[in-house]
Scaffold this active site. Structure first.
Site, short mmCIF file in Angstrom:
data_model
loop_
_atom_site.label_atom_id
_atom_site.label_comp_id
_atom_site.label_asym_id
_atom_site.label_seq_id
_atom_site.Cartn_x
_atom_site.Cartn_y
_atom_site.Cartn_z
N HIS A 106 -5.13 14.37 24.97
CA HIS A 106 -4.60 13.06 24.61
C HIS A 106 -4.19 12.55 26.25
O HIS A 106 -3.41 11.84 26.34
CB HIS A 106 -3.12 12.93 24.12
CG HIS A 106 -3.41 13.41 22.54
ND1 HIS A 106 -4.38 13.10 21.91
CD2 HIS A 106 -2.37 13.81 21.71
CE1 HIS A 106 -4.24 13.31 20.57
NE2 HIS A 106 -3.16 13.85 20.16
N HIS A 176 -1.50 7.10 17.08
CA HIS A 176 -1.01 8.36 16.62
C HIS A 176 0.20 8.41 15.57
O HIS A 176 1.12 9.05 15.75
CB HIS A 176 -0.59 9.48 17.76
CG HIS A 176 -0.81 10.81 17.44
ND1 HIS A 176 -0.22 11.52 16.45
CD2 HIS A 176 -1.63 11.67 17.94
CE1 HIS A 176 -0.50 12.89 16.52
NE2 HIS A 176 -1.62 12.93 17.34
N GLU A 315 -5.97 10.15 12.44
CA GLU A 315 -6.37 9.28 13.83
C GLU A 315 -7.47 8.71 13.85
O GLU A 315 -8.55 9.72 13.77
CB GLU A 315 -6.00 10.42 14.96
CG GLU A 315 -4.65 11.05 14.84
CD GLU A 315 -4.63 12.44 15.60
OE1 GLU A 315 -4.95 12.26 16.79
OE2 GLU A 315 -3.96 13.26 15.13
#
Length: 350
Positions: A106, A176, A315
């Site tokens: 991420h 998210h 996601e």
């Protein structure tokens, strides 16, 4: 639809954390924060018209800084994993922070989800922008990103991600959000039912990286081509579901075409009657059943602590480690190009 904004808190550096409330004419609402360009709350009606929180979140704004769950945030510069923190772009090797096992996850510990975005209201939408400087977290090139949030009286939340760069760089932005359609403090989502427009799933290795193989889901615990209860396969050995503590798997979208918005998923909770349809222009959906929420989350919206499987994330993004897999859709953005991806959540009842 109306938008309210107020000061929610201050960062340790004294910068303003702003809370935006986007409210429909019948009282449904979505709440946003410029810390991580995050969706920090959403209240939606059930089949009887009673509203409740349907996404997970924290009670205190600064708890969003550095949280392991990336709760509701915009994550990037590259969402998901880059294997061993290594990538090669235009023949040059780059080393990125390893912040999740052996992988870069991420965008790193100072990725987009842990940054304060510039934000403003533009008539009936909220626009957030972030300038990621060259070599930010080890990535090549400067990247100017925007996250645009629209919400309407039909209870549809649309997120548009835009980005431009001055040097070829990988980009993979996603939201998210964790859903619990029974209510944010109601417990497990394992009774939720999910349908995905995905007849294949990426095979995963022990480091939670794709091997490059795509597995047919028909007849397996990863078969969500028709509505399937999340809890039915949560402990299966297929594709390491049990090893990961539940689903943490990328599903390529059937019939995906670049820049075309299409319905890819529907999540429903039959007791409340709530459902959410998901549309995206991205090539894949990462299904994550909140397998590591316990112990790592601050005080929640409802004043408690989340257990594992208290929420499920869908996601919409490119495939994990795509920068190292030429057979996957390319995540590379070049100078002069516009990165533009959409994610749409249509809340309703069944």
């Amino acid at each position: 639809m109306e938008i309210e904004q107020h000061l929610w808190g201050l960062t340790p550096d004294g910068e303003a954390v702003v809370l935006y409330t986007m409210r429909s004419s019948d009282g449904a609402e979505v709440r946003l924060s410029n810390l991580g360009a995050a969706v920090v709350g959403a209240r939606m009606p059930d089949r009887e018209g009673r509203t409740d929180e349907v996404v997970l979140g924290y009670r205190h704004p600064l708890d969003y800084l550095g949280d392991a769950a990336s709760m509701g945030k915009t994550v990037g510069r590259v969402a998901n994993r880059i294997g061993y923190g290594r990538m090669t772009v235009e023949g040059r090797a780059y080393r990125l922070e390893v912040n999740s096992g052996v992988n870069h996850l991420h965008g790193g510990t100072k990725g987009f989800g842990n940054r304060l975005w510039e934000s403003r209201v533009e008539t009936n939408r909220v626009v957030m922008s972030l300038l990621s400087e060259a070599d930010d977290q080890g990535y090549p090139g400067e990247l100017a990103a925007e996250a645009i949030f629209d919400f309407d009286d039909d209870h549809t939340l649309e997120i548009t991600y835009l980005a431009r760069t001055d040097r070829t760089t990988p980009v993979n932005l996603t939201s998210h959000i964790y859903f619990n359609l029974a209510g944010e403090g109601s417990g497990s989502v394992l009774d939720h039912e999910l349908r995905l427009r995905a007849s294949r799933v990426l095979e995963m290795d022990e480091q939670q990286l794709p091997t490059g193989r795509m597995l047919e889901v028909a007849g397996t615990p990863a078969d969500f081509t028709a509505f399937r209860r999340l809890g039915d396969g949560i402990d299966a050995t297929f594709d390491r579901i049990r090893d990961f503590g539940g689903y943490d798997h990328p599903f390529p979208i059937d019939g995906w075409r670049p820049n075309i918005l299409a319905e890819v998923a529907e999540l429903r909770e039959l007791r409340s009657g709530r459902r959410v349809e998901v549309l995206t222009s991205q090539p894949g959906v990462m299904l994550y059943t909140g397998n590591r929420l316990a112990g790592g989350c601050p005080e929640t919206l409802s004043g408690g602590r989340y257990a594992n499987h208290a929420g499920v994330a869908l996601e919409c993004q490119n495939y994990p480690d795509a920068v190292n897999r030429p057979e996957f859709p390319s995540p590379l953005l070049e100078p002069g190009e516009l990165y533009c991806q959409k994610i749409v959540y249509r809340f309703g009842t069944c």
